[in-house]
Design a protein around this motif. Structure first.
Motif, PDB file in Angstrom:
ATOM      1  N   MET A  88      21.207  34.343 105.771  1.00  0.00           N
ATOM      2  CA  MET A  88      21.124  33.136 106.570  1.00  0.00           C
ATOM      3  C   MET A  88      20.164  32.163 105.882  1.00  0.00           C
ATOM      4  SD  MET A  88      19.867  32.573 110.534  1.00  0.00           S
ATOM      5  CE  MET A  88      20.879  33.837 111.206  1.00  0.00           C
ATOM      6  N   SER A  89      20.540  30.903 105.788  1.00  0.00           N
ATOM      7  CA  SER A  89      19.690  29.906 105.145  1.00  0.00           C
ATOM      8  C   SER A  89      18.521  29.551 106.052  1.00  0.00           C
ATOM      9  CB  SER A  89      20.504  28.650 104.844  1.00  0.00           C
ATOM     10  OG  SER A  89      20.813  27.957 106.033  1.00  0.00           O
ATOM     11  N   ALA A  90      17.481  28.975 105.446  1.00  0.00           N
ATOM     12  CA  ALA A  90      16.317  28.549 106.221  1.00  0.00           C
ATOM     13  C   ALA A  90      16.718  27.524 107.273  1.00  0.00           C
ATOM     14  CB  ALA A  90      15.247  27.985 105.297  1.00  0.00           C
ATOM     15  N   THR A  91      17.626  26.624 106.903  1.00  0.00           N
ATOM     16  CA  THR A  91      18.075  25.606 107.849  1.00  0.00           C
ATOM     17  C   THR A  91      18.718  26.258 109.064  1.00  0.00           C
ATOM     18  OG1 THR A  91      18.400  24.014 106.071  1.00  0.00           O
ATOM     19  CG2 THR A  91      19.539  23.579 108.129  1.00  0.00           C
ATOM     20  N   ALA A  92      19.574  27.233 108.843  1.00  0.00           N
ATOM     21  CA  ALA A  92      20.250  27.917 109.943  1.00  0.00           C
ATOM     22  C   ALA A  92      19.264  28.735 110.768  1.00  0.00           C
ATOM     23  CB  ALA A  92      21.363  28.800 109.414  1.00  0.00           C
ATOM     24  N   SER A  93      18.318  29.395 110.113  1.00  0.00           N
ATOM     25  CA  SER A  93      17.364  30.214 110.862  1.00  0.00           C
ATOM     26  C   SER A  93      16.384  29.358 111.662  1.00  0.00           C
ATOM     27  CB  SER A  93      16.603  31.148 109.913  1.00  0.00           C
ATOM     28  OG  SER A  93      15.774  30.414 109.037  1.00  0.00           O
ATOM     29  N   ASN A  94      16.178  28.121 111.243  1.00  0.00           N
ATOM     30  CA  ASN A  94      15.290  27.214 111.970  1.00  0.00           C
ATOM     31  C   ASN A  94      15.972  26.547 113.154  1.00  0.00           C
ATOM     32  OD1 ASN A  94      13.088  27.655 110.292  1.00  0.00           O
ATOM     33  ND2 ASN A  94      13.619  25.989 108.920  1.00  0.00           N
TER      34      ASN A  94
ATOM     35  N   PRO B 297      17.575  27.417 116.007  1.00  0.00           N
ATOM     36  CA  PRO B 297      17.240  27.691 117.411  1.00  0.00           C
ATOM     37  C   PRO B 297      15.881  27.118 117.833  1.00  0.00           C
ATOM     38  CG  PRO B 297      18.128  29.658 116.364  1.00  0.00           C
ATOM     39  CD  PRO B 297      17.888  28.644 115.277  1.00  0.00           C
TER      40      PRO B 297
ATOM     41  N   ALA C  17       8.425  30.630 114.642  1.00  0.00           N
ATOM     42  CA  ALA C  17       9.790  31.034 114.290  1.00  0.00           C
ATOM     43  C   ALA C  17      10.374  30.201 113.154  1.00  0.00           C
ATOM     44  CB  ALA C  17      10.694  30.926 115.517  1.00  0.00           C
ATOM     45  N   LEU C  18       9.677  29.141 112.774  1.00  0.00           N
ATOM     46  CA  LEU C  18      10.180  28.236 111.739  1.00  0.00           C
ATOM     47  C   LEU C  18       9.817  28.723 110.345  1.00  0.00           C
ATOM     48  CD1 LEU C  18       9.246  24.831 113.390  1.00  0.00           C
ATOM     49  CD2 LEU C  18      11.522  25.850 113.238  1.00  0.00           C
ATOM     50  N   THR C  19      10.740  28.506 109.413  1.00  0.00           N
ATOM     51  CA  THR C  19      10.496  28.765 108.002  1.00  0.00           C
ATOM     52  C   THR C  19      10.491  27.404 107.316  1.00  0.00           C
ATOM     53  OG1 THR C  19      11.694  30.840 108.182  1.00  0.00           O
ATOM     54  CG2 THR C  19      11.327  29.995 105.967  1.00  0.00           C
TER      55      THR C  19
END
Length: 91
Positions: free
Chosen positions: A1-7, A9, A41-43
């Motif tokens: 999962m990319s950082a954009t996608a994981s960020n 939510p 929760a943010l990368t």
């Protein structure tokens, strides 16, 4: 999962809290708490955390002091918070 996608939510929750605040349904202190709770929760690069904390500090100050005694308005801070969200979503 990319950082954009994981960020996504956490950013969605932050955006929702900001919109609720702007609509009068969420007090400034609750908005600040919501953003601080979502932040871990943010990368993102460290500069984003530093910028976010500065914006939240300004929002807290504008809520505590009358607009006349504050060097910036809460609406200016919330405008910057929107820009922060846009940039964070693009990382």
């Amino acid at each position: 999962m990319s950082a954009t996608a994981s960020n996504a939510p956490a950013l969605t929750g932050m955006r929702t809290a900001l919109e609720q605040h702007l609509g009068g349904a969420l007090a400034a202190d609750a908005l600040v708490r919501s953003w601080r709770e979502a932040a871990p929760a943010l990368t993102l690069p460290p500069v984003f955390g530093q910028a976010m904390e500065e914006l939240l500090r300004r929002l807290e100050m504008s809520a505590v002091f009358a607009q006349e005694s504050c060097s910036f308005s809460s609406s200016a801070v919330t405008d910057q918070m929107r820009k922060w969200l846009e940039k964070a979503a693009a990382v």
